[in-house]
Design an enzyme around this catalytic site. Structure first.
Site, PDB file in Angstrom:
ATOM      1  N   ASN A   1      -7.855  -2.536  14.232  1.00  0.00           N
ATOM      2  CA  ASN A   1      -9.243  -2.802  13.809  1.00  0.00           C
ATOM      3  C   ASN A   1      -9.328  -4.012  12.877  1.00  0.00           C
ATOM      4  OD1 ASN A   1      -8.177  -1.895  11.414  1.00  0.00           O
ATOM      5  ND2 ASN A   1      -9.504  -0.106  11.208  1.00  0.00           N
TER       6      ASN A   1
ATOM      7  N   ASP B   1       0.809  -1.214   0.000  1.00  0.00           N
ATOM      8  CA  ASP B   1       0.000   0.000   0.000  1.00  0.00           C
ATOM      9  C   ASP B   1       0.848   1.271   0.000  1.00  0.00           C
ATOM     10  OD1 ASP B   1       0.902  -0.538   2.582  1.00  0.00           O
ATOM     11  OD2 ASP B   1      -1.083  -0.861   3.415  1.00  0.00           O
TER      12      ASP B   1
ATOM     13  N   HIS C   1      -7.509  -4.486  10.109  1.00  0.00           N
ATOM     14  CA  HIS C   1      -7.204  -4.273   8.675  1.00  0.00           C
ATOM     15  C   HIS C   1      -5.919  -4.997   8.273  1.00  0.00           C
ATOM     16  CE1 HIS C   1      -4.909  -0.252   9.560  1.00  0.00           C
ATOM     17  NE2 HIS C   1      -4.032  -1.206   9.366  1.00  0.00           N
TER      18      HIS C   1
ATOM     19  N   GLU D   1      -9.819  -1.785   5.089  1.00  0.00           N
ATOM     20  CA  GLU D   1     -10.442  -1.442   6.361  1.00  0.00           C
ATOM     21  C   GLU D   1     -11.720  -2.252   6.568  1.00  0.00           C
ATOM     22  OE1 GLU D   1      -8.784   0.225   8.336  1.00  0.00           O
ATOM     23  OE2 GLU D   1      -8.073   2.151   7.602  1.00  0.00           O
TER      24      GLU D   1
END
Ligand code: F6R
Length: 250
Positions: free
Chosen positions: A136, A67, A138, A143
């Site tokens: 979270n 990313d 990811h 996400e």
């Protein structure tokens, strides 16, 4: 999923580096999928040391990163291209032309995503994908959401991710709101996956990824469907898994 429990960050990094090094030794021209962030920094340090000592060579290796922040130039000190140059590429004998990170400045996002997927395809896919995991759940910048996205795409970063990454920027307002990321399909297509995590703040995410329902609400949970995942964590990160009696090596 094979789970390796190590005492601390240093031991986790060494174990992860040895798994990665084994892949490079076995296949000197392998394709590595790489991640940025705090979790793999130690792994890169070990690999660079072993390269310096002549134990390992990256001369034929090709890399694709997961990313990149949208809007950051490659020489911005918080861009993922900069991170990779600084922590890894400049410290080993890899050829610059064999490293690829999404172009954060690409004007045509759709074209950049399509070109990235085509490039991975042209390499014959990823042999080993290194991953961290967000608090979270990811992976890459996929996400939590309502669906799994297959290919490289642009995402709106979750407020919790922006908050977690704000520590690296002058102020939370400077954190980019969007990023390019490989999709879940790209990650699952890797032949092997190596997930590294350390610290108690990752315990819940790892537990949900390894044992929770497979759901886009916890993107890491999709790894349960992959046939060859090694999770290397320190004791704190694995604490919820071990408390639940999940078997671990080490
Ligand atoms: C980074 C990436 C992210 C991180 C995750 C954990 O390239 O893809 O998914 O792996 O945000 O970050 P750290 O390791 O900094 O806790």
């Amino acid at each position: 999923m094979r789970i390796y429990r190590e005492n601390d960050y240093e031991a986790m990094s060494r174990r992860a580096a040895s798994i990665l090094a084994a892949e490079v030794v076995r296949r000197p021209d392998c394709v590595l999928g790489l991640a940025t962030g705090s979790s793999p920094e130690g792994t890169y340090r070990y690999l660079a040391d072993w390269n310096k000592q002549g134990l390992l060579s990256f001369r034929e290796v090709k890399t694709v990163n997961l990313d990149e922040y949208k809007g950051l130039a490659p020489d911005h000190d918080q861009s993922y291209r900069f991170f990779m140059q600084d922590r890894f590429f400049s410290r080993v004998d890899i050829l610059p032309e064999n490293t690829r990170v999404p172009d954060g400045l690409a004007e045509d996002s759709a074209a950049e995503c399509a070109a990235y997927d085509a490039y991975i395809q042209s390499l014959g896919g990823v042999d080993l994908q290194l991953l961290g995991i967000g608090r979270n759940g990811h992976i890459g910048f996929n996400e939590p959401g309502d669906c799994f996205v297959k290919g490289t795409h642009v995402v709106d970063l979750a407020p919790s991710t922006i908050e977690a990454n704000a520590r690296f920027f002058a102020s939370p307002g400077d954190v980019p709101q969007q990023a390019f990321t490989m999709g879940i399909g790209n990650i699952l297509a890797a032949r092997k996956i190596l997930l590294v995590a350390s610290g108690a703040d990752k315990a819940e995410a790892l537990y949900r990824a390894a044992c929770g329902p497979i759901s886009p609400q916890c993107p890491g949970s999709i790894l349960q469907l992959h046939p060859d995942v090694a999770l290397v964590g320190d004791e704190a990160a694995l604490s919820k898994l071990t408390a639940a009696g999940v078997p671990v090596c080490g």
